[in-house]
Design a protein around this motif. Structure first.
Motif, mmCIF file in Angstrom:
data_model
loop_
_atom_site.group_PDB
_atom_site.id
_atom_site.type_symbol
_atom_site.label_atom_id
_atom_site.label_comp_id
_atom_site.label_asym_id
_atom_site.label_seq_id
_atom_site.Cartn_x
_atom_site.Cartn_y
_atom_site.Cartn_z
ATOM 1 N N ALA A 26 -9.043 -0.586 -6.620
ATOM 2 C CA ALA A 26 -7.886 -0.210 -7.999
ATOM 3 C C ALA A 26 -6.371 -0.039 -7.626
ATOM 4 N N ALA A 27 -6.804 1.115 -6.546
ATOM 5 C CA ALA A 27 -5.149 1.871 -6.683
ATOM 6 C C ALA A 27 -4.123 0.829 -6.550
ATOM 7 N N LEU A 29 -17.356 4.719 -4.462
ATOM 8 C CA LEU A 29 -16.398 4.344 -5.347
ATOM 9 C C LEU A 29 -15.132 4.546 -4.607
ATOM 10 N N LEU A 30 -14.864 4.785 -3.655
ATOM 11 C CA LEU A 30 -13.406 5.069 -2.622
ATOM 12 C C LEU A 30 -13.500 3.962 -2.224
ATOM 13 N N LEU A 40 -2.890 -0.353 -10.233
ATOM 14 C CA LEU A 40 -2.331 0.837 -11.262
ATOM 15 C C LEU A 40 -0.630 0.660 -11.037
ATOM 16 N N ILE A 63 -13.878 1.277 -4.771
ATOM 17 C CA ILE A 63 -13.380 1.246 -5.756
ATOM 18 C C ILE A 63 -11.957 1.585 -6.442
ATOM 19 N N PHE A 64 -12.154 2.675 -5.793
ATOM 20 C CA PHE A 64 -10.299 3.747 -5.882
ATOM 21 C C PHE A 64 -8.925 2.680 -4.903
ATOM 22 N N MET A 65 -9.887 2.673 -3.585
ATOM 23 C CA MET A 65 -9.365 1.515 -2.469
ATOM 24 C C MET A 65 -8.785 0.278 -2.875
#
Length: 149
Positions: free
Chosen positions: A46-47, A39-40, A50, A42-44
């Motif tokens: 995707a950020a 998850l970390l 955004l 993925i968020f790194m």
């Protein structure tokens, strides 16, 4: 008067088997750590995606940042004069109708105009004029924070 309890061979066998298959009293955190690391990552990844749509070079200015608790609509004007709502290219005549269709709060929707520093002042003013003519009153210009030096 004493009572004695004798274990039958069958009960003793059950007791031995239950010790062999006793439930584990430890928690295995390895799967949880694996999921959290995925998850970390993925968020790194995707950020940065955004960020608001079209890449432009914003002018710098001093000023106080606006406080907003929700994501405003962003209109970008590139250096060549092309206009985008989010990442969708629009013409000047399409700005007001598309904003009316997108705006969740009606005419009270906050709209940010992001003009490239190389675009003509008149082009940005035409875009802002179309937004104002469409009935929207909360229009803000977006800049980068000016360097102190």
């Amino acid at each position: 008067m004493g009572a004695s309890i004798r274990a039958t061979p069958q009960a003793a066998g059950r007791r031995r088997r239950s010790r062999r298959h006793a439930p584990m009293s430890e928690i295995n955190v390895t799967p949880m750590v694996d999921v959290m690391l995925v998850l970390l990552i993925i968020f790194m990844v995707a950020a940065p995606l955004l960020q608001v749509g079209v890449p432009i070079e914003l002018p710098q200015a001093k000023g106080k940042q606006l406080e907003s608790n929700k994501e405003p609509l962003a209109i970008s004007v590139k250096a060549d004069g092309s206009v985008f709502i989010g990442e969708t290219a629009v013409t000047l005549d399409e700005i007001a109708p598309k904003l009316k269709a997108i705006a969740k709060n009606g005419y009270d929707e906050q709209i940010f105009v992001r003009g490239d520093k190389g675009v003509a002042y008149g082009t940005v003013m035409r875009v802002m004029g179309r937004i104002s003519a469409g009935g929207f009153r909360k229009v803000s210009l977006v800049t980068e924070v000016e360097d102190g030096g």
